[in-house]
Design an enzyme around this catalytic site. Sequence first.
Site, PDB file in Angstrom:
ATOM      1  N   CYS A 170       0.859  -1.187   0.000  1.00 39.04           N
ATOM      2  CA  CYS A 170       0.000   0.000   0.000  1.00 39.04           C
ATOM      3  C   CYS A 170       0.895   1.237   0.000  1.00 39.04           C
ATOM      4  O   CYS A 170       1.937   1.276   0.648  1.00 39.04           O
ATOM      5  CB  CYS A 170      -0.895  -0.002   1.234  1.00 39.04           C
ATOM      6  SG  CYS A 170      -2.097   1.345   1.241  1.00 39.04           S
ATOM      7  N   PHE A 191      -7.918   6.318  -2.191  1.00 37.27           N
ATOM      8  CA  PHE A 191      -8.589   7.385  -2.939  1.00 37.27           C
ATOM      9  C   PHE A 191      -7.824   7.749  -4.197  1.00 37.27           C
ATOM     10  O   PHE A 191      -6.629   7.464  -4.345  1.00 37.27           O
ATOM     11  CB  PHE A 191      -8.785   8.634  -2.060  1.00 37.27           C
ATOM     12  CG  PHE A 191      -7.519   9.247  -1.505  1.00 37.27           C
ATOM     13  CD1 PHE A 191      -6.680  10.003  -2.315  1.00 37.27           C
ATOM     14  CD2 PHE A 191      -7.179   9.103  -0.169  1.00 37.27           C
ATOM     15  CE1 PHE A 191      -5.528  10.598  -1.811  1.00 37.27           C
ATOM     16  CE2 PHE A 191      -6.023   9.679   0.352  1.00 37.27           C
ATOM     17  CZ  PHE A 191      -5.192  10.434  -0.482  1.00 37.27           C
ATOM     18  N   HIS A 220       2.998   7.424   8.098  1.00 38.91           N
ATOM     19  CA  HIS A 220       2.506   7.902   6.788  1.00 38.91           C
ATOM     20  C   HIS A 220       1.265   8.768   6.877  1.00 38.91           C
ATOM     21  O   HIS A 220       0.900   9.413   5.912  1.00 38.91           O
ATOM     22  CB  HIS A 220       2.246   6.725   5.853  1.00 38.91           C
ATOM     23  CG  HIS A 220       0.924   6.037   6.009  1.00 38.91           C
ATOM     24  ND1 HIS A 220       0.377   5.729   7.224  1.00 38.91           N
ATOM     25  CD2 HIS A 220       0.036   5.600   5.091  1.00 38.91           C
ATOM     26  CE1 HIS A 220      -0.782   5.121   7.031  1.00 38.91           C
ATOM     27  NE2 HIS A 220      -1.022   5.029   5.767  1.00 38.91           N
ATOM     28  N   GLU A 255      -7.585  11.452  -6.108  1.00 32.99           N
ATOM     29  CA  GLU A 255      -7.992  12.838  -5.866  1.00 32.99           C
ATOM     30  C   GLU A 255      -7.337  13.824  -6.818  1.00 32.99           C
ATOM     31  O   GLU A 255      -6.150  13.703  -7.135  1.00 32.99           O
ATOM     32  CB  GLU A 255      -7.640  13.259  -4.428  1.00 32.99           C
ATOM     33  CG  GLU A 255      -8.612  12.755  -3.388  1.00 32.99           C
ATOM     34  CD  GLU A 255      -8.371  13.386  -2.015  1.00 32.99           C
ATOM     35  OE1 GLU A 255      -9.239  13.209  -1.161  1.00 32.99           O
ATOM     36  OE2 GLU A 255      -7.317  14.034  -1.815  1.00 32.99           O
ATOM     37  N   SER A 306      -6.923  11.592   4.812  1.00 32.05           N
ATOM     38  CA  SER A 306      -8.007  10.739   4.332  1.00 32.05           C
ATOM     39  C   SER A 306      -8.699  11.505   3.205  1.00 32.05           C
ATOM     40  O   SER A 306      -8.351  12.639   2.892  1.00 32.05           O
ATOM     41  CB  SER A 306      -8.976  10.400   5.462  1.00 32.05           C
ATOM     42  OG  SER A 306      -9.429  11.575   6.102  1.00 32.05           O
ATOM     43  N   MET A 307      -9.688  10.868   2.581  1.00 35.25           N
ATOM     44  CA  MET A 307     -10.322  11.477   1.418  1.00 35.25           C
ATOM     45  C   MET A 307     -10.850  12.874   1.739  1.00 35.25           C
ATOM     46  O   MET A 307     -11.549  13.067   2.736  1.00 35.25           O
ATOM     47  CB  MET A 307     -11.461  10.580   0.926  1.00 35.25           C
ATOM     48  CG  MET A 307     -10.968   9.340   0.205  1.00 35.25           C
ATOM     49  SD  MET A 307     -12.286   8.183  -0.191  1.00 35.25           S
ATOM     50  CE  MET A 307     -12.364   7.242   1.332  1.00 35.25           C
ATOM     51  N   SER A 366      -3.178  16.456   1.930  1.00 36.46           N
ATOM     52  CA  SER A 366      -2.033  15.552   1.923  1.00 36.46           C
ATOM     53  C   SER A 366      -0.776  16.406   1.773  1.00 36.46           C
ATOM     54  O   SER A 366      -0.860  17.587   1.445  1.00 36.46           O
ATOM     55  CB  SER A 366      -2.150  14.550   0.774  1.00 36.46           C
ATOM     56  OG  SER A 366      -3.293  13.727   0.930  1.00 36.46           O
TER      57      SER A 366
END
Length: 277
Positions: free
Chosen positions: A32, A110, A272, A112, A250-251, A255
């Site tokens: 991931c 996600f 992370h 984005e 998160s969505m 970030s």
Amino acid sequence: PDCHVGFGMPIGGVIACPDEVIPNAVGVDIGCGMRAVRTNVPVERLNPSLIRSVLDELRRHVPVGEGHAHRQPQPWKGFEEIGQLPGGVDREAWELARRNLGTLGGGNHFLELQGGDDGRVWLMVHSGSRNLGLKIANHYHRLAREICRRRKLELPDMDLACLPLDSEEGRAYLRDMEFALRYARENRRRMAERFRDALARYVPDAEFEPDLDVHHNYAAAETHFGREVWVHRKGATAARAEELGIIPGSMGTPSYIVRGLGHPDAFMSSSHGAGRR
């Protein structure tokens, strides 16, 4: 930083082992990670109608959510190069892995469109190895528990069951983990490619800088404090001095593109993030 409860150790943790590999210290979604693409498109060019058009175009090419895959197997040379089925993966799971390549999955994963504080539009992908990594992780964790019981190894928690690196099982885990890492990176690469195509359809003069891609569920052989160890990063990313990394929210939340400090006591790593509090 994001640390929340996981099997054996928190997500957001790091363990370095000289002689063992711990499947649950890598995690069930092997590989991931994140992929980010900076564009030359100014943020102000994106209006709600354009954003909807780009995302609708993306949805036509990228299956989203648990249980959603491509209808047909996806070609990739990695499937032929491995030469055998990874541990814990039967024919049904292998066929699903072929159809899952280039798909997002669910949870906090996600795709984005993001407006950077540099005034540019960024594309970001958060995904991993899908069902393939889960099958591999669960298989080797079961093996590790059996082996630890036979060795009468005392552990703080059997969810930290480990495999000796010099054992057949330990070597097999590393081989299959490396394959899942390649699969996860190819998975993100394909989605990022579809993302670029979708934006370019509606913004024909869009240009794209080279992709930045990082894993945050993996183990790697590294040298720390003068000895070679296997550093397990579970929900953590490498942060060597000046190394670029990605910390996802998160969505729908910010970030970050970060630059590592190379802190030795953290085994040159950083949690992370994932937006959980």
